[in-house]
Write an enzyme that holds these catalytic residues in place. Sequence first.
Site, mmCIF file in Angstrom:
data_model
loop_
_atom_site.group_PDB
_atom_site.id
_atom_site.type_symbol
_atom_site.label_atom_id
_atom_site.label_comp_id
_atom_site.label_asym_id
_atom_site.label_seq_id
_atom_site.Cartn_x
_atom_site.Cartn_y
_atom_site.Cartn_z
ATOM 1 N N TYR A 191 5.518 -6.124 1.918
ATOM 2 C CA TYR A 191 5.024 -4.891 1.303
ATOM 3 C C TYR A 191 5.415 -3.742 2.236
ATOM 4 C CZ TYR A 191 2.110 -8.429 -0.993
ATOM 5 O OH TYR A 191 1.658 -9.546 -1.650
ATOM 6 N N GLN A 231 2.497 6.860 4.122
ATOM 7 C CA GLN A 231 1.085 7.059 4.444
ATOM 8 C C GLN A 231 0.726 8.547 4.344
ATOM 9 O OE1 GLN A 231 -1.326 4.915 5.055
ATOM 10 N NE2 GLN A 231 -0.115 3.031 5.102
ATOM 11 N N GLU A 278 9.974 -5.120 -0.181
ATOM 12 C CA GLU A 278 9.228 -4.095 -0.912
ATOM 13 C C GLU A 278 9.504 -4.259 -2.405
ATOM 14 O OE1 GLU A 278 7.156 -1.163 -2.584
ATOM 15 O OE2 GLU A 278 6.891 -1.886 -0.541
ATOM 16 N N CYS A 321 -6.093 -1.751 3.239
ATOM 17 C CA CYS A 321 -6.744 -0.505 2.823
ATOM 18 C C CYS A 321 -7.943 -0.770 1.927
ATOM 19 C CB CYS A 321 -5.742 0.406 2.114
ATOM 20 S SG CYS A 321 -4.912 -0.356 0.698
ATOM 21 N N ASP A 353 1.143 -5.735 4.787
ATOM 22 C CA ASP A 353 0.525 -4.447 4.461
ATOM 23 C C ASP A 353 0.460 -4.285 2.945
ATOM 24 O OD1 ASP A 353 -0.492 -1.884 4.500
ATOM 25 O OD2 ASP A 353 1.392 -0.925 5.092
#
Length: 430
Positions: free
Chosen positions: A290, A259, A314, A386, A359
């Site tokens: 994720y 991030q 991931e 996001c 995420d």
Amino acid sequence: MVARHEGRVVFVRHGIPGELVRAQLTDAAPEAKFWRADVVEVIEPSPHRREHVWKAADSLVAHARGGLPVGGAEFGHIALAEQRRLKAEVVREQLARLAGVDEGPGHDVEVEAVSLLPGTDDDGGGLAWRTRCSFAVTAGGRLAMHAHRSDALVAVEHMPLAVPEINALRLWDLDLHGIERIEVAAPASGTAPLAVFTLGEGVAPSRLTEVLAGLDSAVSASAVGPGAGRAPLTVRGRGSVTEHVLGHHYTVTGDGFWQIHRRAPETLVGAAMEALDGVLSPGSQVADLYAGAGLFTAPLASAVGPSGHVLSVEGAPGTSRDARRTFKRQPEVAVVQGKVERVLRRHGGAGAFDAVVLDPPRAGAGREVVRQLIDIAPRAVAYVACDPASFARDLGWFKGAGWRLESLRAFDLYPMTHHVETVALLTAPR
């Protein structure tokens, strides 16, 4: 911002709703469903308009000089409180239009400011928050960034959204001939940054040695040859940085995902774990989808304990390697690299997980992953998003299967841009 011309939608950057402006089309293919444009003159300004925080990103200044503004600060001309009001309006509108949310959580959501330091209310005026930056290099060897949706490069000096540790490197003072890109990571802990240099085709490694001579010797550096898919070679110092979040420690390489707001990791972890409070307990089976470098994996592992299990998934190989290094001594964590939908086919099944942290990237989880989670039916999903539109689309599919939106929070983790981060709690039908 949205305008309309002869029935065609035009997305206009660098304006404010209600303003009368002149805009220059930047993407106007005759067959396109919509066009794009930049504001080049403000005829009737909004009361929320202010001087832009970054001259290189100021559309009015750039177009007056015959150039383009750098991307990444398209809200820099809007008062900070109005930026957050606009973002909240977008979240509410997308939830209503795509997910049918017309009451309850999400219907009256506000965008929360995020301070730069714990225990303070100082948000830095929306500046000095970015701990990771990507730079290009002009043909003349100067530090640069791209204009929005363009190959055009804009030379930059000082990046006001970046943390002081990045600006202190003064990369714009260096002769960068032979370098194609520079990725800089400055840990929020304040330790020395890591810079990853991508060399141009046929450039000798000695060129990088000359560049590094102009950098503080405390800065670690890695080099990548031309082309994609090559792991960075550590040239000086360490090839990774250590991040600390709420008592957990992570190893992140220069090309790994993390991030970018200095307080984003603890803000999102705190919100997600608070949402799952009462769902997680020692022995729980959970999934972090994720997962990146494992930001949520670590607190989930602490919550379920040695008798529980965390599946951390991931897709990016490099970032997945970072997670493996972080959790190699924790047998309750299984780090799996691969597409989420494929991993769920192997490790899912009804009742496989008590809870899930989801995420995804801006495109959202998508129909297939949502369908799989509906079939698995965990008690709860903490969805970290996001992009309001992709989240609302996914939420609509969950709701269609009887799931409930229990809570929603929105955070201004990208001041001076149109982006906003949300954390939602979704619960399966009882």
